[in-house]
Design a protein around this motif. Sequence first.
Motif, PDB file in Angstrom:
ATOM      1  N   ASN A  77       0.833  -1.217   0.000  1.00  0.00           N
ATOM      2  CA  ASN A  77       0.000   0.000   0.000  1.00  0.00           C
ATOM      3  C   ASN A  77       0.862   1.259   0.000  1.00  0.00           C
ATOM      4  O   ASN A  77       0.610   2.196   0.774  1.00  0.00           O
ATOM      5  CB  ASN A  77      -0.944   0.004   1.201  1.00  0.00           C
ATOM      6  CG  ASN A  77      -1.980  -1.094   1.122  1.00  0.00           C
ATOM      7  OD1 ASN A  77      -2.598  -1.301   0.080  1.00  0.00           O
ATOM      8  ND2 ASN A  77      -2.150  -1.830   2.203  1.00  0.00           N
ATOM      9  N   THR A  78       1.856   1.256  -0.842  1.00  0.00           N
ATOM     10  CA  THR A  78       2.830   2.351  -0.868  1.00  0.00           C
ATOM     11  C   THR A  78       3.025   2.851  -2.295  1.00  0.00           C
ATOM     12  O   THR A  78       3.078   2.049  -3.234  1.00  0.00           O
ATOM     13  CB  THR A  78       4.169   1.896  -0.283  1.00  0.00           C
ATOM     14  OG1 THR A  78       3.963   1.442   1.064  1.00  0.00           O
ATOM     15  CG2 THR A  78       5.174   3.038  -0.272  1.00  0.00           C
ATOM     16  N   VAL A  79       3.126   4.165  -2.425  1.00  0.00           N
ATOM     17  CA  VAL A  79       3.453   4.781  -3.701  1.00  0.00           C
ATOM     18  C   VAL A  79       4.765   5.545  -3.537  1.00  0.00           C
ATOM     19  O   VAL A  79       5.061   6.058  -2.460  1.00  0.00           O
ATOM     20  CB  VAL A  79       2.320   5.708  -4.193  1.00  0.00           C
ATOM     21  CG1 VAL A  79       2.129   6.892  -3.253  1.00  0.00           C
ATOM     22  CG2 VAL A  79       2.570   6.183  -5.614  1.00  0.00           C
ATOM     23  N   PHE A  80       5.545   5.564  -4.600  1.00  0.00           N
ATOM     24  CA  PHE A  80       6.870   6.182  -4.564  1.00  0.00           C
ATOM     25  C   PHE A  80       6.963   7.273  -5.630  1.00  0.00           C
ATOM     26  O   PHE A  80       6.283   7.221  -6.647  1.00  0.00           O
ATOM     27  CB  PHE A  80       7.951   5.134  -4.835  1.00  0.00           C
ATOM     28  CG  PHE A  80       7.903   3.953  -3.908  1.00  0.00           C
ATOM     29  CD1 PHE A  80       7.253   2.790  -4.308  1.00  0.00           C
ATOM     30  CD2 PHE A  80       8.481   3.999  -2.655  1.00  0.00           C
ATOM     31  CE1 PHE A  80       7.204   1.682  -3.467  1.00  0.00           C
ATOM     32  CE2 PHE A  80       8.430   2.906  -1.805  1.00  0.00           C
ATOM     33  CZ  PHE A  80       7.791   1.743  -2.212  1.00  0.00           C
ATOM     34  N   LEU A  81       7.830   8.214  -5.383  1.00  0.00           N
ATOM     35  CA  LEU A  81       8.168   9.221  -6.389  1.00  0.00           C
ATOM     36  C   LEU A  81       9.682   9.352  -6.426  1.00  0.00           C
ATOM     37  O   LEU A  81      10.288   9.887  -5.496  1.00  0.00           O
ATOM     38  CB  LEU A  81       7.520  10.565  -6.062  1.00  0.00           C
ATOM     39  CG  LEU A  81       7.711  11.637  -7.126  1.00  0.00           C
ATOM     40  CD1 LEU A  81       6.935  11.279  -8.404  1.00  0.00           C
ATOM     41  CD2 LEU A  81       7.272  13.017  -6.622  1.00  0.00           C
ATOM     42  N   GLN A  82      10.269   8.826  -7.476  1.00  0.00           N
ATOM     43  CA  GLN A  82      11.713   8.975  -7.691  1.00  0.00           C
ATOM     44  C   GLN A  82      11.953  10.285  -8.423  1.00  0.00           C
ATOM     45  O   GLN A  82      11.451  10.476  -9.532  1.00  0.00           O
ATOM     46  CB  GLN A  82      12.251   7.799  -8.503  1.00  0.00           C
ATOM     47  CG  GLN A  82      13.738   7.884  -8.812  1.00  0.00           C
ATOM     48  CD  GLN A  82      14.598   7.795  -7.564  1.00  0.00           C
ATOM     49  OE1 GLN A  82      14.346   6.971  -6.685  1.00  0.00           O
ATOM     50  NE2 GLN A  82      15.616   8.645  -7.472  1.00  0.00           N
ATOM     51  N   MET A  83      12.715  11.159  -7.810  1.00  0.00           N
ATOM     52  CA  MET A  83      12.968  12.485  -8.369  1.00  0.00           C
ATOM     53  C   MET A  83      14.448  12.609  -8.697  1.00  0.00           C
ATOM     54  O   MET A  83      15.299  12.551  -7.788  1.00  0.00           O
ATOM     55  CB  MET A  83      12.547  13.566  -7.368  1.00  0.00           C
ATOM     56  CG  MET A  83      11.105  13.421  -6.907  1.00  0.00           C
ATOM     57  SD  MET A  83      10.577  14.795  -5.862  1.00  0.00           S
ATOM     58  CE  MET A  83      11.639  14.543  -4.440  1.00  0.00           C
ATOM     59  N   ASN A  84      14.745  12.768  -9.973  1.00  0.00           N
ATOM     60  CA  ASN A  84      16.124  12.917 -10.436  1.00  0.00           C
ATOM     61  C   ASN A  84      16.323  14.290 -11.059  1.00  0.00           C
ATOM     62  O   ASN A  84      15.350  14.973 -11.403  1.00  0.00           O
ATOM     63  CB  ASN A  84      16.451  11.824 -11.461  1.00  0.00           C
ATOM     64  CG  ASN A  84      16.361  10.427 -10.882  1.00  0.00           C
ATOM     65  OD1 ASN A  84      16.626  10.199  -9.698  1.00  0.00           O
ATOM     66  ND2 ASN A  84      15.999   9.470 -11.732  1.00  0.00           N
ATOM     67  N   SER A  85      17.578  14.661 -11.216  1.00  0.00           N
ATOM     68  CA  SER A  85      17.923  15.949 -11.839  1.00  0.00           C
ATOM     69  C   SER A  85      17.133  17.089 -11.210  1.00  0.00           C
ATOM     70  O   SER A  85      16.542  17.928 -11.905  1.00  0.00           O
ATOM     71  CB  SER A  85      17.657  15.896 -13.352  1.00  0.00           C
ATOM     72  OG  SER A  85      18.382  14.849 -13.963  1.00  0.00           O
ATOM     73  N   LEU A  86      17.146  17.134  -9.917  1.00  0.00           N
ATOM     74  CA  LEU A  86      16.345  18.123  -9.203  1.00  0.00           C
ATOM     75  C   LEU A  86      16.847  19.537  -9.451  1.00  0.00           C
ATOM     76  O   LEU A  86      18.058  19.772  -9.594  1.00  0.00           O
ATOM     77  CB  LEU A  86      16.318  17.810  -7.719  1.00  0.00           C
ATOM     78  CG  LEU A  86      15.368  16.663  -7.341  1.00  0.00           C
ATOM     79  CD1 LEU A  86      15.719  16.093  -5.977  1.00  0.00           C
ATOM     80  CD2 LEU A  86      13.924  17.134  -7.369  1.00  0.00           C
ATOM     81  N   LYS A  87      15.902  20.466  -9.485  1.00  0.00           N
ATOM     82  CA  LYS A  87      16.183  21.869  -9.729  1.00  0.00           C
ATOM     83  C   LYS A  87      15.658  22.695  -8.556  1.00  0.00           C
ATOM     84  O   LYS A  87      14.741  22.258  -7.855  1.00  0.00           O
ATOM     85  CB  LYS A  87      15.473  22.322 -11.008  1.00  0.00           C
ATOM     86  CG  LYS A  87      15.766  21.483 -12.234  1.00  0.00           C
ATOM     87  CD  LYS A  87      14.900  21.940 -13.402  1.00  0.00           C
ATOM     88  CE  LYS A  87      15.128  21.076 -14.631  1.00  0.00           C
ATOM     89  NZ  LYS A  87      14.276  21.517 -15.770  1.00  0.00           N
ATOM     90  N   PRO A  88      16.184  23.891  -8.369  1.00  0.00           N
ATOM     91  CA  PRO A  88      15.668  24.739  -7.287  1.00  0.00           C
ATOM     92  C   PRO A  88      14.158  24.976  -7.385  1.00  0.00           C
ATOM     93  O   PRO A  88      13.481  25.070  -6.350  1.00  0.00           O
ATOM     94  CB  PRO A  88      16.448  26.044  -7.458  1.00  0.00           C
ATOM     95  CG  PRO A  88      17.733  25.607  -8.072  1.00  0.00           C
ATOM     96  CD  PRO A  88      17.369  24.479  -9.002  1.00  0.00           C
ATOM     97  N   GLU A  89      13.638  25.025  -8.583  1.00  0.00           N
ATOM     98  CA  GLU A  89      12.197  25.243  -8.756  1.00  0.00           C
ATOM     99  C   GLU A  89      11.359  24.031  -8.354  1.00  0.00           C
ATOM    100  O   GLU A  89      10.132  24.112  -8.336  1.00  0.00           O
ATOM    101  CB  GLU A  89      11.863  25.658 -10.196  1.00  0.00           C
ATOM    102  CG  GLU A  89      12.452  24.786 -11.269  1.00  0.00           C
ATOM    103  CD  GLU A  89      13.775  25.336 -11.808  1.00  0.00           C
ATOM    104  OE1 GLU A  89      14.621  25.787 -11.008  1.00  0.00           O
ATOM    105  OE2 GLU A  89      13.949  25.292 -13.050  1.00  0.00           O
ATOM    106  N   ASP A  90      11.996  22.918  -8.037  1.00  0.00           N
ATOM    107  CA  ASP A  90      11.269  21.760  -7.505  1.00  0.00           C
ATOM    108  C   ASP A  90      11.035  21.889  -5.996  1.00  0.00           C
ATOM    109  O   ASP A  90      10.336  21.059  -5.405  1.00  0.00           O
ATOM    110  CB  ASP A  90      12.039  20.468  -7.777  1.00  0.00           C
ATOM    111  CG  ASP A  90      12.132  20.134  -9.249  1.00  0.00           C
ATOM    112  OD1 ASP A  90      13.232  19.739  -9.697  1.00  0.00           O
ATOM    113  OD2 ASP A  90      11.115  20.273  -9.959  1.00  0.00           O
ATOM    114  N   THR A  91      11.619  22.905  -5.395  1.00  0.00           N
ATOM    115  CA  THR A  91      11.439  23.120  -3.964  1.00  0.00           C
ATOM    116  C   THR A  91       9.975  23.377  -3.636  1.00  0.00           C
ATOM    117  O   THR A  91       9.344  24.268  -4.210  1.00  0.00           O
ATOM    118  CB  THR A  91      12.287  24.311  -3.492  1.00  0.00           C
ATOM    119  OG1 THR A  91      13.669  23.985  -3.653  1.00  0.00           O
ATOM    120  CG2 THR A  91      12.015  24.635  -2.029  1.00  0.00           C
TER     121      THR A  91
END
Length: 123
Positions: A77-91
């Motif tokens: 019962n888990t969902v994941f979000l893998q976030m790569n190449s993060l940018k300041p605007e992803d804050t």
Amino acid sequence: QVQLVESGGGLVHTGGSLRLSCAASGRTFFISVMGWFRQAPGKEREFVAGISRSAGRSLYGDSVKGRFTISRDNAKNTVFLQMNSLKPEDTAVYYCAANAGVFTRDARNYNYWGQGTQVTVSL
């Protein structure tokens, strides 16, 4: 009732990666579609990604396509979000959300929400 609890947020440098998790508990049989939204200070809540119950369909916001990947483990019962190449605007504060079967970007169609986890991307 359904409870959603996010984890995995934190501080990362530009270009780095983070993996968010969202664990659902309670009456999880109500849940079909799960998604991630985010909200930065002074901005409206923004759709990030969504995934169908079977994980056969996924949807992404334009600003994260090609960088973020949503996945789920129904047994946990888990969902994941893998976030790569993060940018300041992803804050932003990232929220997990779920509904009973509407595959949509519209936050109004999500009935269940987590408390949010902060993601900060520094220069």
